[in-house]
Scaffold this motif. Structure first.
Motif, short mmCIF file in Angstrom:
data_model
loop_
_atom_site.label_atom_id
_atom_site.label_comp_id
_atom_site.label_asym_id
_atom_site.label_seq_id
_atom_site.Cartn_x
_atom_site.Cartn_y
_atom_site.Cartn_z
N GLU A 75 0.82 -1.21 0.00
CA GLU A 75 0.00 0.00 0.00
C GLU A 75 0.86 1.26 0.00
OE1 GLU A 75 -2.96 1.98 3.15
OE2 GLU A 75 -3.45 -0.08 2.62
N THR A 76 2.02 1.18 0.58
CA THR A 76 2.90 2.35 0.67
C THR A 76 3.81 2.48 -0.55
OG1 THR A 76 4.46 1.04 1.95
CG2 THR A 76 2.90 2.42 3.18
N ASP A 77 3.74 1.54 -1.48
CA ASP A 77 4.52 1.66 -2.71
C ASP A 77 3.84 2.64 -3.64
OD1 ASP A 77 6.38 -0.18 -1.89
OD2 ASP A 77 5.64 -1.81 -3.14
N ASP B 232 9.23 3.01 -2.34
CA ASP B 232 8.68 2.48 -1.09
C ASP B 232 8.59 3.64 -0.11
OD1 ASP B 232 8.00 1.22 1.25
OD2 ASP B 232 9.80 -0.03 1.35
N SER C 80 6.98 3.52 2.80
CA SER C 80 6.56 3.00 4.10
C SER C 80 7.24 3.73 5.25
CB SER C 80 6.82 1.50 4.20
OG SER C 80 8.20 1.21 4.06
N GLU D 122 5.73 6.48 8.18
CA GLU D 122 5.29 6.21 9.56
C GLU D 122 6.38 6.49 10.58
OE1 GLU D 122 2.25 5.44 10.54
OE2 GLU D 122 1.49 5.38 8.49
N ARG E 298 0.85 12.35 -1.94
CA ARG E 298 0.98 11.30 -0.93
C ARG E 298 1.42 11.86 0.40
NH1 ARG E 298 1.86 5.68 -2.07
NH2 ARG E 298 0.47 5.20 -3.77
N PHE F 226 -0.69 12.01 3.94
CA PHE F 226 -0.11 11.44 5.16
C PHE F 226 -0.14 12.46 6.29
CE2 PHE F 226 3.61 10.98 7.92
CZ PHE F 226 3.32 9.76 8.50
#
Length: 116
Positions: free
Chosen positions: A22-24, A42, A44, A47, A107, A111
Protein backbone atom coordinates in the motif's frame (compact mmCIF):
# COMPACT_ATOMS: atom_id res chain seq x y z
CA UNK A 1 -9.03 -16.42 -25.45
CA UNK A 2 -9.42 -19.65 -23.57
CA UNK A 3 -10.64 -19.82 -19.98
CA UNK A 4 -7.25 -21.09 -18.85
CA UNK A 5 -5.44 -18.07 -20.33
CA UNK A 6 -7.97 -15.67 -18.78
CA UNK A 7 -7.49 -17.25 -15.36
CA UNK A 8 -3.71 -17.06 -15.71
CA UNK A 9 -3.88 -13.33 -16.56
CA UNK A 10 -6.18 -12.67 -13.61
CA UNK A 11 -3.84 -14.58 -11.28
CA UNK A 12 -0.86 -12.61 -12.58
CA UNK A 13 -2.64 -9.29 -11.95
CA UNK A 14 -3.66 -10.39 -8.45
CA UNK A 15 -0.09 -11.47 -7.69
CA UNK A 16 1.20 -8.07 -8.85
CA UNK A 17 -1.27 -6.27 -6.58
CA UNK A 18 -0.29 -8.42 -3.58
CA UNK A 19 3.39 -7.81 -4.35
CA UNK A 20 2.83 -4.04 -4.36
CA UNK A 21 2.48 -2.72 -0.84
CA UNK A 22 0.00 0.00 0.00
CA UNK A 23 2.90 2.35 0.67
CA UNK A 24 4.52 1.66 -2.71
CA UNK A 25 4.10 4.31 -5.35
CA UNK A 26 4.49 3.17 -8.93
CA UNK A 27 6.34 5.69 -11.07
CA UNK A 28 4.99 6.72 -14.48
CA UNK A 29 8.15 5.36 -16.08
CA UNK A 30 11.34 3.67 -14.97
CA UNK A 31 14.06 6.07 -13.80
CA UNK A 32 17.75 5.29 -13.95
CA UNK A 33 19.78 6.80 -11.14
CA UNK A 34 23.37 5.99 -10.24
CA UNK A 35 23.28 2.75 -12.22
CA UNK A 36 20.04 1.46 -10.73
CA UNK A 37 16.56 1.44 -12.28
CA UNK A 38 13.56 2.48 -10.19
CA UNK A 39 9.98 1.64 -11.18
CA UNK A 40 8.40 2.29 -7.79
CA UNK A 41 9.17 4.01 -4.51
CA UNK A 42 8.68 2.48 -1.09
CA UNK A 43 7.13 5.21 1.06
CA UNK A 44 6.56 3.00 4.10
CA UNK A 45 9.07 5.09 6.03
CA UNK A 46 6.48 7.87 6.36
CA UNK A 47 5.29 6.21 9.56
CA UNK A 48 8.76 6.72 11.04
CA UNK A 49 9.03 10.45 10.31
CA UNK A 50 9.56 12.69 13.32
CA UNK A 51 9.12 16.35 14.15
CA UNK A 52 12.90 16.67 13.75
CA UNK A 53 12.54 15.54 10.13
CA UNK A 54 10.01 18.33 9.63
CA UNK A 55 12.42 20.83 11.19
CA UNK A 56 15.18 19.57 8.87
CA UNK A 57 12.82 20.05 5.92
CA UNK A 58 12.07 23.61 7.06
CA UNK A 59 15.79 24.36 7.25
CA UNK A 60 16.23 22.91 3.76
CA UNK A 61 13.43 25.14 2.48
CA UNK A 62 15.08 28.26 3.91
CA UNK A 63 18.45 27.19 2.53
CA UNK A 64 17.06 26.98 -1.03
CA UNK A 65 15.24 30.29 -0.66
CA UNK A 66 11.64 29.29 0.09
CA UNK A 67 9.71 31.06 2.80
CA UNK A 68 6.09 30.05 3.17
CA UNK A 69 3.72 29.61 6.09
CA UNK A 70 2.44 26.31 4.69
CA UNK A 71 5.76 24.73 3.77
CA UNK A 72 4.35 21.22 3.71
CA UNK A 73 2.25 22.28 0.71
CA UNK A 74 5.34 23.14 -1.33
CA UNK A 75 6.88 20.66 -3.73
CA UNK A 76 10.49 20.99 -2.46
CA UNK A 77 9.33 20.20 1.08
CA UNK A 78 7.52 17.05 -0.06
CA UNK A 79 10.47 15.89 -2.14
CA UNK A 80 12.84 16.49 0.77
CA UNK A 81 10.59 14.36 2.99
CA UNK A 82 10.40 11.66 0.30
CA UNK A 83 14.18 11.67 0.26
CA UNK A 84 14.19 11.10 4.03
CA UNK A 85 11.58 8.34 3.75
CA UNK A 86 13.22 6.42 0.90
CA UNK A 87 16.87 7.04 1.70
CA UNK A 88 17.41 8.26 -1.87
CA UNK A 89 19.28 11.54 -2.34
CA UNK A 90 17.33 14.70 -3.19
CA UNK A 91 18.98 14.68 -6.64
CA UNK A 92 16.91 11.60 -7.50
CA UNK A 93 13.71 13.50 -6.82
CA UNK A 94 14.93 16.61 -8.66
CA UNK A 95 15.12 14.50 -11.85
CA UNK A 96 11.54 13.17 -11.68
CA UNK A 97 8.95 14.11 -14.26
CA UNK A 98 6.37 16.63 -13.00
CA UNK A 99 3.60 14.00 -12.87
CA UNK A 100 5.55 11.82 -10.44
CA UNK A 101 6.73 14.76 -8.34
CA UNK A 102 3.15 16.02 -7.91
CA UNK A 103 1.96 12.52 -6.98
CA UNK A 104 4.65 12.34 -4.28
CA UNK A 105 3.51 15.70 -2.93
CA UNK A 106 -0.06 14.40 -2.84
CA UNK A 107 0.98 11.30 -0.93
CA UNK A 108 2.88 13.39 1.61
CA UNK A 109 -0.03 15.80 2.07
CA UNK A 110 -2.48 12.94 2.62
CA UNK A 111 -0.11 11.44 5.16
CA UNK A 112 0.31 14.71 7.06
CA UNK A 113 -3.34 15.73 7.06
CA UNK A 114 -5.30 12.48 7.28
CA UNK A 115 -5.75 11.19 10.80
CA UNK A 116 -4.48 7.66 11.31
Amino acid sequence: MSEEKKETKIEEKEAAVVEQKETDMMLSRAYKFEGQTYEKLDLSGMEDLTAQDMIDASRYMRRIGFSNMDEEMDLPYALFMASKVTGLPIEFFDALKPYDAIRIRGRMLRFFYNPA
